[in-house]
Motif scaffolding. Structure first.
Motif, PDB file in Angstrom:
ATOM      1  N   ARG A 128     -14.767 -22.696  -9.345  1.00 50.17           N
ATOM      2  CA  ARG A 128     -13.823 -21.812  -8.671  1.00 50.17           C
ATOM      3  C   ARG A 128     -13.917 -21.911  -7.150  1.00 50.17           C
ATOM      4  O   ARG A 128     -12.914 -21.764  -6.456  1.00 50.17           O
ATOM      5  CB  ARG A 128     -14.091 -20.362  -9.093  1.00 50.17           C
ATOM      6  N   ALA A 129     -15.113 -22.130  -6.646  1.00 52.14           N
ATOM      7  CA  ALA A 129     -15.287 -22.163  -5.193  1.00 52.14           C
ATOM      8  C   ALA A 129     -16.649 -22.754  -4.866  1.00 52.14           C
ATOM      9  O   ALA A 129     -17.583 -22.694  -5.668  1.00 52.14           O
ATOM     10  CB  ALA A 129     -15.182 -20.760  -4.597  1.00 52.14           C
ATOM     11  N   ILE A 130     -16.739 -23.330  -3.675  1.00 50.29           N
ATOM     12  CA  ILE A 130     -18.014 -23.740  -3.100  1.00 50.29           C
ATOM     13  C   ILE A 130     -18.181 -22.952  -1.809  1.00 50.29           C
ATOM     14  O   ILE A 130     -17.313 -23.006  -0.925  1.00 50.29           O
ATOM     15  CB  ILE A 130     -18.048 -25.248  -2.817  1.00 50.29           C
ATOM     16  N   THR A 131     -19.271 -22.209  -1.720  1.00 47.10           N
ATOM     17  CA  THR A 131     -19.542 -21.435  -0.509  1.00 47.10           C
ATOM     18  C   THR A 131     -20.754 -22.037   0.181  1.00 47.10           C
ATOM     19  O   THR A 131     -21.739 -22.372  -0.461  1.00 47.10           O
ATOM     20  CB  THR A 131     -19.788 -19.954  -0.825  1.00 47.10           C
ATOM     21  N   LEU A 184     -17.456 -14.673  -2.988  1.00 45.12           N
ATOM     22  CA  LEU A 184     -18.407 -14.541  -4.091  1.00 45.12           C
ATOM     23  C   LEU A 184     -18.229 -13.199  -4.804  1.00 45.12           C
ATOM     24  O   LEU A 184     -18.147 -13.143  -6.039  1.00 45.12           O
ATOM     25  CB  LEU A 184     -19.834 -14.663  -3.562  1.00 45.12           C
ATOM     26  N   ALA A 185     -18.198 -12.119  -4.030  1.00 49.24           N
ATOM     27  CA  ALA A 185     -18.054 -10.794  -4.635  1.00 49.24           C
ATOM     28  C   ALA A 185     -16.750 -10.689  -5.425  1.00 49.24           C
ATOM     29  O   ALA A 185     -16.730 -10.175  -6.555  1.00 49.24           O
ATOM     30  CB  ALA A 185     -18.111  -9.717  -3.550  1.00 49.24           C
ATOM     31  N   LEU A 211     -27.929 -23.496  -4.139  1.00 51.84           N
ATOM     32  CA  LEU A 211     -28.631 -24.718  -3.765  1.00 51.84           C
ATOM     33  C   LEU A 211     -29.142 -24.656  -2.330  1.00 51.84           C
ATOM     34  O   LEU A 211     -29.500 -25.688  -1.763  1.00 51.84           O
ATOM     35  CB  LEU A 211     -27.703 -25.927  -3.934  1.00 51.84           C
ATOM     36  N   GLY A 212     -29.167 -23.481  -1.754  1.00 53.42           N
ATOM     37  CA  GLY A 212     -29.624 -23.310  -0.378  1.00 53.42           C
ATOM     38  C   GLY A 212     -30.212 -21.923  -0.211  1.00 53.42           C
ATOM     39  O   GLY A 212     -30.445 -21.209  -1.194  1.00 53.42           O
ATOM     40  N   PRO A 213     -30.455 -21.502   1.028  1.00 49.91           N
ATOM     41  CA  PRO A 213     -30.905 -20.127   1.254  1.00 49.91           C
ATOM     42  C   PRO A 213     -29.926 -19.124   0.647  1.00 49.91           C
ATOM     43  O   PRO A 213     -28.728 -19.414   0.488  1.00 49.91           O
ATOM     44  CB  PRO A 213     -30.936 -20.035   2.788  1.00 49.91           C
ATOM     45  N   LEU A 214     -30.413 -17.943   0.332  1.00 43.70           N
ATOM     46  CA  LEU A 214     -29.631 -16.969  -0.434  1.00 43.70           C
ATOM     47  C   LEU A 214     -28.882 -15.964   0.435  1.00 43.70           C
ATOM     48  O   LEU A 214     -28.478 -14.902  -0.033  1.00 43.70           O
ATOM     49  CB  LEU A 214     -30.551 -16.249  -1.416  1.00 43.70           C
ATOM     50  N   THR A 215     -28.619 -16.302   1.685  1.00 42.40           N
ATOM     51  CA  THR A 215     -27.981 -15.383   2.626  1.00 42.40           C
ATOM     52  C   THR A 215     -26.603 -14.944   2.161  1.00 42.40           C
ATOM     53  O   THR A 215     -26.281 -13.750   2.184  1.00 42.40           O
ATOM     54  CB  THR A 215     -27.886 -16.040   4.014  1.00 42.40           C
ATOM     55  N   ASN A 216     -25.762 -15.879   1.761  1.00 45.64           N
ATOM     56  CA  ASN A 216     -24.411 -15.516   1.313  1.00 45.64           C
ATOM     57  C   ASN A 216     -24.452 -14.599   0.096  1.00 45.64           C
ATOM     58  O   ASN A 216     -23.662 -13.652  -0.018  1.00 45.64           O
ATOM     59  CB  ASN A 216     -23.610 -16.771   0.949  1.00 45.64           C
ATOM     60  N   VAL A 217     -25.355 -14.882  -0.823  1.00 49.79           N
ATOM     61  CA  VAL A 217     -25.446 -14.087  -2.047  1.00 49.79           C
ATOM     62  C   VAL A 217     -25.925 -12.680  -1.727  1.00 49.79           C
ATOM     63  O   VAL A 217     -25.396 -11.687  -2.253  1.00 49.79           O
ATOM     64  CB  VAL A 217     -26.381 -14.765  -3.068  1.00 49.79           C
ATOM     65  N   ALA A 229     -20.769  -5.613  -2.475  1.00 55.87           N
ATOM     66  CA  ALA A 229     -20.415  -5.080  -3.798  1.00 55.87           C
ATOM     67  C   ALA A 229     -21.671  -5.061  -4.656  1.00 55.87           C
ATOM     68  O   ALA A 229     -21.926  -6.011  -5.413  1.00 55.87           O
ATOM     69  CB  ALA A 229     -19.326  -5.930  -4.441  1.00 55.87           C
ATOM     70  N   PRO A 230     -22.490  -4.018  -4.548  1.00 57.91           N
ATOM     71  CA  PRO A 230     -23.757  -3.984  -5.278  1.00 57.91           C
ATOM     72  C   PRO A 230     -23.606  -4.201  -6.781  1.00 57.91           C
ATOM     73  O   PRO A 230     -24.497  -4.777  -7.422  1.00 57.91           O
ATOM     74  CB  PRO A 230     -24.300  -2.588  -4.958  1.00 57.91           C
ATOM     75  N   GLU A 231     -22.491  -3.769  -7.341  1.00 55.56           N
ATOM     76  CA  GLU A 231     -22.298  -3.921  -8.783  1.00 55.56           C
ATOM     77  C   GLU A 231     -22.108  -5.382  -9.189  1.00 55.56           C
ATOM     78  O   GLU A 231     -22.246  -5.737 -10.369  1.00 55.56           O
ATOM     79  CB  GLU A 231     -21.097  -3.097  -9.253  1.00 55.56           C
ATOM     80  N   SER A 232     -21.784  -6.240  -8.224  1.00 50.52           N
ATOM     81  CA  SER A 232     -21.550  -7.650  -8.554  1.00 50.52           C
ATOM     82  C   SER A 232     -22.816  -8.337  -9.047  1.00 50.52           C
ATOM     83  O   SER A 232     -22.735  -9.288  -9.838  1.00 50.52           O
ATOM     84  CB  SER A 232     -20.988  -8.396  -7.337  1.00 50.52           C
ATOM     85  N   ALA A 233     -23.979  -7.867  -8.633  1.00 48.58           N
ATOM     86  CA  ALA A 233     -25.231  -8.509  -9.052  1.00 48.58           C
ATOM     87  C   ALA A 233     -25.377  -8.488 -10.568  1.00 48.58           C
ATOM     88  O   ALA A 233     -25.708  -9.507 -11.188  1.00 48.58           O
ATOM     89  CB  ALA A 233     -26.423  -7.820  -8.384  1.00 48.58           C
ATOM     90  N   VAL A 234     -25.133  -7.338 -11.163  1.00 46.67           N
ATOM     91  CA  VAL A 234     -25.335  -7.210 -12.611  1.00 46.67           C
ATOM     92  C   VAL A 234     -24.111  -7.650 -13.394  1.00 46.67           C
ATOM     93  O   VAL A 234     -24.161  -7.744 -14.623  1.00 46.67           O
ATOM     94  CB  VAL A 234     -25.714  -5.760 -12.984  1.00 46.67           C
TER      95      VAL A 234
END
Length: 288
Positions: free
Chosen positions: A11-14, A87-88, A103-109, A116-121
């Motif tokens: 769907r996307a590459i960030t 991503l959210a 595949l890199g540091p997790l800053t964007n995630v 959107a805290p609910e996006s994690a779960v």
């Protein structure tokens, strides 16, 4: 590997600042999408870690992040939008369906989870190339680069409740080292195979001098292989993992509790993988 599979909807590459500054990473991603013959939007993301200055991996992967072999890595235009918001939005639009491979540091995630805290779960799966399960690192004695580069982001993500599968550098070091003979075989598969080997030029020198490997290792592809075919991971244990952010000597260490004495398990940790299946997937993606 994902772009070359008909059964995968990318769907996307960030892109995040890491091995190279984010602007260069965007160009590298756009180049790779073109080379794979795909049409996938590429979005620019964070230009620095959450709370630290960026320290790139250019001494390992070259100034351009692609081995400094003279590729035309400029002039392409990314999609409009911010990586964290993309991503959210993608996760929330498809609860339980999205596999996110980092595949890199997790800053964007981390920023997406803050938006959107609910996006994690609501993620279906979060496959992280990062950390190590045996506490042996490639940037410090105990830390892997992606987690070390932005440990605060990694700590937030690992504590988020997301369905994480950790494919650490130890998995790459043990199951994804490409020997000179295998590199020659990959080069013979065609233009993609030759490119996949040629861009390792500066990494080969680093591996020889610092990580003491016979060839070069491919941590990102073996993480993607696990995401595409979970059976590539042959030994997975549910364990508690926490990221060290404050230690003078242990910044970025993924502390894995094998005894279950601290807190409830939060991560599926890959301990062993099928090298044969990984190499088959790699060859399939580069052939032709």
């Amino acid at each position: 590997m994902a772009l070359r599979r008909d059964d995968v909807d990318v769907r996307a590459i960030t892109v995040v600042a890491g091995n190279v500054p984010v602007e260069q990473g965007v160009q590298n991603a756009l180049y790779t999408v073109e080379l794979a013959g795909a049409r996938v939007p590429v979005y620019a993301g964070a230009c620095k870690p959450l709370a630290r200055e960026l320290q790139t991996g250019q001494t390992v992967h070259g100034d351009d992040g692609m081995g400094d072999i003279g590729l035309e890595l400029s002039g392409r235009t990314p999609a409009t939008g911010k990586a964290a918001q993309v991503l959210a939005d993608e996760i929330l639009a498809r609860p339980g369906e999205v596999t996110l491979v980092t595949l890199g540091p997790l800053t964007n995630v981390a920023r997406a989870f803050e938006l959107a805290p609910e996006s994690a779960v609501q993620l279906g799966s979060l496959v992280v190339m990062g950390g190590t399960s045996d506490h042996r690192g490639n940037i410090t004695p105990v830390a892997e680069y992606n987690v070390w580069a932005d440990p605060e982001a990694a700590a937030l993500v690992f504590a988020s409740g997301a369905p994480i599968t950790m494919v650490g550098w130890d998995v790459s070091r043990r199951y994804a080292v490409i020997t000179p003979r295998e590199a020659a075989e990959l080069r013979g598969l065609g233009p993609l195979g030759a490119w996949s080997v040629d861009i390792q030029r500066t990494l080969i020198d680093f591996c020889r001098e610092h990580t003491l490997l016979d060839g070069f290792d491919l941590p990102d592809p073996i993480a993607m292989a696990v995401a595409l075919e979970p059976q590539v991971a042959t030994d997975v244990r549910r364990l508690h993992v926490v990221v060290e952010t404050r230690g003078d000597h242990t910044r970025g260490e993924t502390v894995v509790d094998y005894r279950g004495r601290t807190q409830p398990p939060n991560v599926d940790v890959v301990l062993e993988a099928s090298r044969g299946r990984f190499m088959a997937l790699l060859r399939d993606s580069l052939r032709g």
